[in-house]
Scaffold this motif. Structure first.
Motif, mmCIF file in Angstrom:
data_model
loop_
_atom_site.group_PDB
_atom_site.id
_atom_site.type_symbol
_atom_site.label_atom_id
_atom_site.label_comp_id
_atom_site.label_asym_id
_atom_site.label_seq_id
_atom_site.Cartn_x
_atom_site.Cartn_y
_atom_site.Cartn_z
ATOM 1 N N GLY A 27 42.497 46.772 40.445
ATOM 2 C CA GLY A 27 41.804 45.827 39.900
ATOM 3 C C GLY A 27 40.335 46.216 39.225
ATOM 4 O O GLY A 27 39.990 47.206 39.858
ATOM 5 N N GLY A 28 39.934 45.309 38.567
ATOM 6 C CA GLY A 28 38.395 45.520 38.020
ATOM 7 C C GLY A 28 37.602 44.639 38.552
ATOM 8 O O GLY A 28 37.563 44.351 39.918
ATOM 9 N N PRO A 29 36.629 44.037 38.126
ATOM 10 C CA PRO A 29 35.530 43.310 38.470
ATOM 11 C C PRO A 29 35.816 41.947 38.922
ATOM 12 O O PRO A 29 35.134 41.239 39.946
ATOM 13 C CB PRO A 29 34.427 43.187 37.539
ATOM 14 N N THR A 30 36.838 41.435 38.687
ATOM 15 C CA THR A 30 37.268 39.802 38.963
ATOM 16 C C THR A 30 38.296 39.868 40.078
ATOM 17 O O THR A 30 38.826 40.854 40.266
ATOM 18 C CB THR A 30 37.757 39.319 37.808
ATOM 19 N N ARG A 31 38.151 38.798 40.931
ATOM 20 C CA ARG A 31 38.832 38.426 41.858
ATOM 21 C C ARG A 31 40.336 38.397 41.322
ATOM 22 O O ARG A 31 41.362 38.817 42.234
ATOM 23 C CB ARG A 31 38.269 37.282 42.918
ATOM 24 N N ARG A 32 40.362 37.835 40.365
ATOM 25 C CA ARG A 32 41.765 37.361 40.017
ATOM 26 C C ARG A 32 42.738 38.907 39.600
ATOM 27 O O ARG A 32 43.845 39.020 39.659
ATOM 28 C CB ARG A 32 41.946 36.626 38.543
ATOM 29 N N GLY A 33 41.599 39.888 39.133
ATOM 30 C CA GLY A 33 42.285 41.140 38.622
ATOM 31 C C GLY A 33 42.806 41.786 39.914
ATOM 32 O O GLY A 33 43.861 42.728 40.141
ATOM 33 N N LEU A 34 41.970 41.809 40.959
ATOM 34 C CA LEU A 34 42.536 42.237 42.319
ATOM 35 C C LEU A 34 43.698 42.008 42.768
ATOM 36 O O LEU A 34 44.576 42.770 43.097
ATOM 37 C CB LEU A 34 41.451 42.134 43.490
ATOM 38 N N LEU A 35 43.834 40.569 42.797
ATOM 39 C CA LEU A 35 45.227 40.102 43.242
ATOM 40 C C LEU A 35 46.435 40.327 42.384
ATOM 41 O O LEU A 35 47.430 40.777 42.761
ATOM 42 C CB LEU A 35 45.121 38.744 43.244
ATOM 43 N N ARG A 36 46.006 40.265 41.175
ATOM 44 C CA ARG A 36 47.115 40.904 39.746
ATOM 45 C C ARG A 36 47.470 42.165 40.060
ATOM 46 O O ARG A 36 48.601 42.657 40.192
ATOM 47 C CB ARG A 36 46.485 40.629 38.505
ATOM 48 N N GLU A 37 46.399 43.039 40.350
ATOM 49 C CA GLU A 37 46.941 44.439 40.336
ATOM 50 C C GLU A 37 47.451 45.066 42.077
ATOM 51 O O GLU A 37 48.419 45.949 41.893
ATOM 52 C CB GLU A 37 45.536 45.220 40.446
ATOM 53 N N THR A 38 47.141 44.181 43.022
ATOM 54 C CA THR A 38 47.929 44.298 44.094
ATOM 55 C C THR A 38 49.201 44.134 43.858
ATOM 56 O O THR A 38 50.167 44.782 44.284
ATOM 57 C CB THR A 38 47.038 43.317 45.226
ATOM 58 N N ALA A 39 49.489 42.982 43.443
ATOM 59 C CA ALA A 39 50.851 42.434 43.144
ATOM 60 C C ALA A 39 51.696 43.489 42.272
ATOM 61 O O ALA A 39 52.772 43.795 42.523
ATOM 62 C CB ALA A 39 50.858 41.283 42.438
#
Length: 309
Positions: A233-245
């Motif tokens: 993911g990128g700088p956002t927390r939502r991006g981390l969760l989305r990319e993990t999934a």
């Protein structure tokens, strides 16, 4: 050092082995007697057999087992146990036999050792010795990965009481609490004359094909002379969760040529502020850090049809 063929022949004909099982975990404790009995039934002469009840004793017990001079050191446990055995056996004339008794068993999946106990024992009796790479961070060898950022903070912050009660669920539970206040890192990776910069909460450097029990890509192995660096993911927390999934769902369809993977033999990694590092789930210092490879460092008993480069 014997050749791999000579060591394979010695294991098949002499069946001289030592057994170390991490009995600290519930599965290891429950299966120890079964593993011991099935190895004896398969014709192995066990020079020593050790159920390890206390994690702090693992390195000492592994060294004691190796000092008995077996051709094969059978290691039963999860990735932490396997990593400790791999560090001990690197560049030694002893093959590691792997019985996957952990939760995710990333290294076993990477090298193609079956997760079924009887099938894994079948590899020990009818397989062959191959060489696989180990990662190298400082003077420490590792089997699976280096994690920088949120994963290392989680390892540091997860309460021991919660780990005892919730097991591995303690880590995502701790992670959700940390993520709310976690600041992204600006990560710079220098490798092969190029510089790569990205902003992320998490970056991994992998020496194999699996993480958290899921494939990283379809073509990453532990025998390809490559490390795989990638942000999640990128700088956002939502991006981390989305990319993990996304990684969990689509890793088997991705290749090393896809973004954001960087496949190299070694790299230098630094961050805009000191960031914690975990190596195969254990705490390890802070950035900056150099990560490299120890090619063909470990002799492993693998399936008879396993590739060996």
């Amino acid at each position: 050092m014997r050749t791999k063929r000579e060591l394979t022949t010695a294991i098949r004909e002499r069946r001289r082995a030592a057994l170390v099982v991490n009995a600290h975990s519930r599965r290891g404790r429950r299966l120890y007697d079964t593993v011991h009995a099935r190895l004896r039934a398969a014709g192995f002469a066990l020079l020593g057999a050790y159920p390890v009840e206390r994690p702090g004793e693992l390195d000492r017990v592994l060294a004691e087992a190796a000092d008995l001079g077996p051709d094969l050191l059978v290691t039963g446990g999860g990735d932490g146990t396997v990593g400790a055995a791999a560090r001990l056996l690197a560049h030694r004339d002893i093959a590691m036999g792997l019985l996957p008794l952990g939760t995710t068993n990333n290294f076993a999946r990477t090298v193609g050792v079956p997760l079924d106990l009887d099938a894994a024992i079948g590899v020990l009796t009818g397989g062959k010795v191959i060489d696989v790479d180990l990662g190298l961070i400082g003077d420490t060898r590792f089997t699976n990965h280096v994690g920088i950022g949120l994963s290392a903070d989680i390892m540091q912050a997860a309460p021991p009481g919660l780990k005892r009660v919730a097991g591995r669920l303690a880590y995502p539970m701790t992670g959700l609490g940390l993520l709310a206040r976690h600041r992204p890192l600006v990560v710079t990776v220098r490798a092969e004359g190029r510089e790569h910069t990205f902003t992320t909460h998490q970056v991994y450097v992998a020496n194999g094909g699996f993480h958290a029990g899921r494939p990283i890509t379809a073509d990453a192995t532990a025998d390809d002379r490559l490390l795989v660096a990638y942000p999640v993911g990128g700088p956002t927390r939502r991006g981390l969760l989305r990319e993990t999934a996304r990684n969990a769902a689509a890793g088997h369809r991705r290749t090393l040529g896809d973004e954001p993977f960087l496949a190299v033999r070694q790299l230098w990694l630094e961050t805009d502020r000191p960031a914690r590092i975990e190596v195969d789930g254990e705490p390890y210092g802070q950035t900056p850090v150099r990560v490299g490879l120890d090619p063909n460092a470990l002799r492993l008993m693998a399936r008879a049809d396993s590739p060996d480069h």
